[in-house]
Design a protein around this motif. Structure first.
Motif, PDB file in Angstrom:
ATOM      1  N   GLU A  12      29.964  -7.762  -4.355  1.00  0.00           N
ATOM      2  CA  GLU A  12      29.658  -7.476  -5.576  1.00  0.00           C
ATOM      3  C   GLU A  12      28.231  -7.453  -5.912  1.00  0.00           C
ATOM      4  O   GLU A  12      27.676  -6.436  -6.843  1.00  0.00           O
ATOM      5  CB  GLU A  12      30.039  -8.852  -6.552  1.00  0.00           C
ATOM      6  CG  GLU A  12      31.574  -8.976  -6.480  1.00  0.00           C
ATOM      7  CD  GLU A  12      32.302  -8.048  -7.093  1.00  0.00           C
ATOM      8  OE1 GLU A  12      31.867  -7.661  -7.993  1.00  0.00           O
ATOM      9  OE2 GLU A  12      33.377  -7.721  -6.402  1.00  0.00           O
ATOM     10  N   SER A  13      27.468  -7.894  -5.261  1.00  0.00           N
ATOM     11  CA  SER A  13      25.876  -7.555  -5.409  1.00  0.00           C
ATOM     12  C   SER A  13      25.554  -6.048  -5.016  1.00  0.00           C
ATOM     13  O   SER A  13      24.684  -5.485  -5.454  1.00  0.00           O
ATOM     14  CB  SER A  13      25.080  -8.648  -4.544  1.00  0.00           C
ATOM     15  OG  SER A  13      25.126 -10.016  -4.969  1.00  0.00           O
ATOM     16  N   LEU A  14      26.023  -5.683  -3.900  1.00  0.00           N
ATOM     17  CA  LEU A  14      25.983  -4.359  -3.361  1.00  0.00           C
ATOM     18  C   LEU A  14      26.311  -3.338  -4.428  1.00  0.00           C
ATOM     19  O   LEU A  14      25.736  -2.310  -4.767  1.00  0.00           O
ATOM     20  CB  LEU A  14      26.731  -4.119  -2.304  1.00  0.00           C
ATOM     21  CG  LEU A  14      25.836  -4.742  -0.983  1.00  0.00           C
ATOM     22  CD1 LEU A  14      26.976  -4.693   0.375  1.00  0.00           C
ATOM     23  CD2 LEU A  14      24.727  -4.174  -0.662  1.00  0.00           C
ATOM     24  N   LEU A  15      27.594  -3.653  -5.156  1.00  0.00           N
ATOM     25  CA  LEU A  15      27.898  -2.725  -6.236  1.00  0.00           C
ATOM     26  C   LEU A  15      26.758  -2.720  -7.354  1.00  0.00           C
ATOM     27  O   LEU A  15      26.714  -1.686  -7.972  1.00  0.00           O
ATOM     28  CB  LEU A  15      29.425  -3.170  -6.893  1.00  0.00           C
ATOM     29  CG  LEU A  15      30.625  -2.961  -5.972  1.00  0.00           C
ATOM     30  CD1 LEU A  15      31.798  -3.473  -6.148  1.00  0.00           C
ATOM     31  CD2 LEU A  15      30.795  -1.203  -5.462  1.00  0.00           C
ATOM     32  N   ASP A  16      26.426  -3.887  -7.506  1.00  0.00           N
ATOM     33  CA  ASP A  16      25.451  -3.779  -8.782  1.00  0.00           C
ATOM     34  C   ASP A  16      24.014  -3.118  -8.417  1.00  0.00           C
ATOM     35  O   ASP A  16      23.646  -2.188  -9.237  1.00  0.00           O
ATOM     36  CB  ASP A  16      25.138  -5.284  -9.421  1.00  0.00           C
ATOM     37  CG  ASP A  16      26.142  -6.113  -9.976  1.00  0.00           C
ATOM     38  OD1 ASP A  16      27.062  -5.552 -10.524  1.00  0.00           O
ATOM     39  OD2 ASP A  16      26.332  -7.285  -9.786  1.00  0.00           O
ATOM     40  N   ALA A  17      23.746  -3.352  -7.285  1.00  0.00           N
ATOM     41  CA  ALA A  17      22.584  -2.653  -6.735  1.00  0.00           C
ATOM     42  C   ALA A  17      22.734  -1.207  -6.681  1.00  0.00           C
ATOM     43  O   ALA A  17      22.046  -0.273  -7.044  1.00  0.00           O
ATOM     44  CB  ALA A  17      22.081  -3.192  -5.638  1.00  0.00           C
ATOM     45  N   GLU A  21      20.786   1.828  -8.676  1.00  0.00           N
ATOM     46  CA  GLU A  21      20.520   3.339  -7.722  1.00  0.00           C
ATOM     47  C   GLU A  21      20.964   4.468  -8.162  1.00  0.00           C
ATOM     48  O   GLU A  21      20.149   5.466  -8.276  1.00  0.00           O
ATOM     49  CB  GLU A  21      20.714   2.941  -6.183  1.00  0.00           C
ATOM     50  CG  GLU A  21      20.266   3.845  -5.392  1.00  0.00           C
ATOM     51  CD  GLU A  21      18.473   3.918  -5.264  1.00  0.00           C
ATOM     52  OE1 GLU A  21      17.995   4.903  -4.621  1.00  0.00           O
ATOM     53  OE2 GLU A  21      18.084   2.938  -5.856  1.00  0.00           O
ATOM     54  N   PHE A  22      22.220   4.483  -8.405  1.00  0.00           N
ATOM     55  CA  PHE A  22      22.965   5.839  -8.893  1.00  0.00           C
ATOM     56  C   PHE A  22      22.306   6.208 -10.439  1.00  0.00           C
ATOM     57  O   PHE A  22      22.215   7.255 -10.651  1.00  0.00           O
ATOM     58  CB  PHE A  22      24.358   5.672  -8.776  1.00  0.00           C
ATOM     59  CG  PHE A  22      24.868   5.747  -7.319  1.00  0.00           C
ATOM     60  CD1 PHE A  22      24.604   6.654  -6.580  1.00  0.00           C
ATOM     61  CD2 PHE A  22      25.869   4.617  -6.942  1.00  0.00           C
ATOM     62  CE1 PHE A  22      25.191   6.789  -5.244  1.00  0.00           C
ATOM     63  CE2 PHE A  22      26.417   4.743  -5.897  1.00  0.00           C
ATOM     64  CZ  PHE A  22      25.994   5.882  -4.783  1.00  0.00           C
TER      65      PHE A  22
END
Length: 251
Positions: A12-17, A21-22
């Motif tokens: 989930e943290s990777l999706l938020d980050a 970024e995108f």
């Protein structure tokens, strides 16, 4: 179980980050090392969750498209019976684009993909299909002034809905009422003085006025305060009412 919970939190943290970024750099400019750094993990650990930048982007665009279509379907289903269907849809979309980072990233990514192929973004195309009927229904109920074509108002709302995240900073879901209200005030509303009966009477009177031949063969007939041309032959006649009086003001 603890290991699974940790992996889920990292995912989930990777999706938020990645969403951040995108939104900041677009798909082409996004850097997976920066995404990993934001989470405090390694690029190798990121690849354990997402095999590529494309897979990471897909994890954001898929849920966005599903949520977007659900919002539009709900508005279409409730439109004929709800006087607030149009304003509710506009406010929900504006708030989601401003306050939901993943939702906004999905919008950015799908729009960028379409524009790179010289295509209309799917979200814009969907709004162009859904909004005009809702606007027309709102006009028939007297919630929106009939002085503008539904398609023209649709373009105005699409421009603001899709452009709101470029012109405002991020905010929490419950902290955008002023901007959303200001946006909705751009939609022309009927004046309190003109009821449905008065509007119909004005249109009937205008039709009768235009149908009456002008005196002395001038092609013009006088009404208080303005000159009106006979409706006899020209579709562009001045003062001849149509189903929607484009460009006139109710104020």
């Amino acid at each position: 179980m603890v290991k699974q919970d940790r992996a889920r939190r990292t995912h989930e943290s990777l999706l938020d980050a990645a969403a951040k970024e995108f939104v900041r750099h677009g798909y082409t400019g996004a850097n997976l090392q920066r995404v990993a750094d934001l989470v405090g993990t390694t690029k190798g650990a990121l690849y354990a969750h997402f095999s590529s930048k494309e897979a990471l982007a897909g994890a954001l665009t898929g849920p966005f498209e599903q949520a977007w279509h659900e919002l539009l379907r709900e508005a279409e289903a409730t439109g004929p019976v709800s006087t607030e269907a149009l304003s509710d849809l506009v406010q929900v979309l504006v708030r989601r684009l401003r306050a939901d980072l993943r939702f906004r990233a999905g919008f950015h990514l799908t729009a960028e993909h379409a524009r790179a192929r010289r295509q209309l973004p799917p979200a814009v195309r969907d709004l162009g299909r859904v909004l005009p009927p809702l606007i027309r229904q709102a006009q028939e109920r007297g919630d929106v002034s009939p002085t503008r074509e539904p398609e023209m108002l649709s373009r105005l709302l699409i421009t603001h809905i899709c452009g709101i995240h470029f012109t405002t900073t991020e905010c929490q879901a419950d902290a955008c009422p002023e901007q959303v209200s200001a946006l909705w005030q751009l939609v022309p509303r009927p004046t309190a003085a003109r009821t449905d009966r008065e509007t119909r009477h004005a249109r009937d009177a205008g039709s009768a006025e235009c149908a009456e031949p002008a005196a002395h063969g001038t092609g013009m007939t006088r009404t208080p305060g303005r000159a009106v041309r006979s409706c006899g032959s020209s579709p562009t006649t001045v003062g001849c009412p149509t189903a929607v009086s484009i460009g006139r003001s109710d104020t």
